[in-house]
Design a protein around this motif. Sequence first.
Motif, PDB file in Angstrom:
ATOM      1  N   THR A   5       0.852  -1.181   0.164  1.00  0.00           N
ATOM      2  CA  THR A   5       0.145  -0.040   0.038  1.00  0.00           C
ATOM      3  C   THR A   5       0.873   1.240   0.078  1.00  0.00           C
ATOM      4  O   THR A   5       2.016   1.245   0.262  1.00  0.00           O
ATOM      5  N   LEU A   6       0.344   2.255  -0.400  1.00  0.00           N
ATOM      6  CA  LEU A   6       1.197   3.615  -0.666  1.00  0.00           C
ATOM      7  C   LEU A   6       1.378   4.169   0.828  1.00  0.00           C
ATOM      8  O   LEU A   6       2.243   4.964   0.910  1.00  0.00           O
ATOM      9  N   ASP A   7       0.709   3.746   1.858  1.00  0.00           N
ATOM     10  CA  ASP A   7       0.859   4.521   3.185  1.00  0.00           C
ATOM     11  C   ASP A   7       1.759   3.699   4.097  1.00  0.00           C
ATOM     12  O   ASP A   7       2.277   4.208   4.993  1.00  0.00           O
ATOM     13  N   ALA A   8       2.368   2.521   3.727  1.00  0.00           N
ATOM     14  CA  ALA A   8       3.188   1.940   4.667  1.00  0.00           C
ATOM     15  C   ALA A   8       4.326   1.254   3.872  1.00  0.00           C
ATOM     16  O   ALA A   8       4.402   0.778   2.657  1.00  0.00           O
ATOM     17  N   PRO A   9       5.506   1.565   4.373  1.00  0.00           N
ATOM     18  CA  PRO A   9       6.844   1.479   3.642  1.00  0.00           C
ATOM     19  C   PRO A   9       7.074   0.111   3.757  1.00  0.00           C
ATOM     20  O   PRO A   9       6.571  -0.730   4.499  1.00  0.00           O
ATOM     21  N   LEU A  10       7.749  -0.748   3.007  1.00  0.00           N
ATOM     22  CA  LEU A  10       7.898  -2.062   2.719  1.00  0.00           C
ATOM     23  C   LEU A  10       9.523  -2.347   3.349  1.00  0.00           C
ATOM     24  O   LEU A  10      10.268  -1.545   3.447  1.00  0.00           O
ATOM     25  N   GLY A  11       9.367  -3.350   4.052  1.00  0.00           N
ATOM     26  CA  GLY A  11      10.497  -3.822   4.915  1.00  0.00           C
ATOM     27  C   GLY A  11      11.253  -4.541   3.637  1.00  0.00           C
ATOM     28  O   GLY A  11      10.996  -4.614   2.596  1.00  0.00           O
ATOM     29  N   VAL A  17      10.805  -8.831  -2.784  1.00  0.00           N
ATOM     30  CA  VAL A  17       9.796  -9.828  -3.451  1.00  0.00           C
ATOM     31  C   VAL A  17       8.943  -9.043  -4.185  1.00  0.00           C
ATOM     32  O   VAL A  17       8.869  -9.500  -5.509  1.00  0.00           O
ATOM     33  N   TRP A  18       8.572  -7.856  -3.757  1.00  0.00           N
ATOM     34  CA  TRP A  18       7.873  -6.987  -4.713  1.00  0.00           C
ATOM     35  C   TRP A  18       8.624  -6.457  -5.974  1.00  0.00           C
ATOM     36  O   TRP A  18       8.222  -6.312  -6.972  1.00  0.00           O
ATOM     37  N   TYR A  19      10.010  -6.175  -5.691  1.00  0.00           N
ATOM     38  CA  TYR A  19      10.790  -5.664  -6.779  1.00  0.00           C
ATOM     39  C   TYR A  19      10.941  -6.807  -7.764  1.00  0.00           C
ATOM     40  O   TYR A  19      10.704  -6.539  -8.999  1.00  0.00           O
ATOM     41  N   PHE A  71       9.426   2.897  -4.621  1.00  0.00           N
ATOM     42  CA  PHE A  71      10.044   4.145  -3.964  1.00  0.00           C
ATOM     43  C   PHE A  71       8.819   4.826  -3.516  1.00  0.00           C
ATOM     44  O   PHE A  71       9.349   5.782  -2.937  1.00  0.00           O
ATOM     45  N   ARG A  72       7.846   4.759  -3.916  1.00  0.00           N
ATOM     46  CA  ARG A  72       6.508   5.691  -3.562  1.00  0.00           C
ATOM     47  C   ARG A  72       6.790   7.238  -3.641  1.00  0.00           C
ATOM     48  O   ARG A  72       6.802   7.908  -2.855  1.00  0.00           O
TER      49      ARG A  72
END
Length: 141
Positions: A5-11, A17-19, A71-72
């Motif tokens: 989600t756009l409001d939570a940074p990715l660990g 995984v998402w990249y 990178f949001r």
Amino acid sequence: MNSPTLDAPLGRSRLVVWYAIFAAISIGANLGSQKFAFWLYQGAFAVPLSVCIGTGVGLVVKYLLDKAWIFRYPHRSVAHGIQTFAMYVAMGLGTTLVFWVVEFGADAIFHTEPARLMGGAIGLVLGYFAKYHLDKRFVFA
């Protein structure tokens, strides 16, 4: 796995995984559009033309996914958005060279479309690894 989600940074592990997922989507868009372009035109410059078309499609897909989800990164204006995209393209020149060398090298060695596309996939994976670090430091800083 939950989508980012756009409001939570990715660990770190979720980022990897998402990249990787977004890189796979971009590789699919690149190689799929290459294959389609090659199917449409098989003339004198079919391979270089299809590779250029695939590179462009993959670039836009990867940029949109990276900007929004990895990178949001918000744009302050249209001019800032254009400047960011131009920097993204500039950072991709070296990594695109790696991708093209591996793809055209596989084509020159094996002379088959599957080998060329596999070389392209390998070159893209190598390039995306380097590109993440360049984008993080210079484009979406």
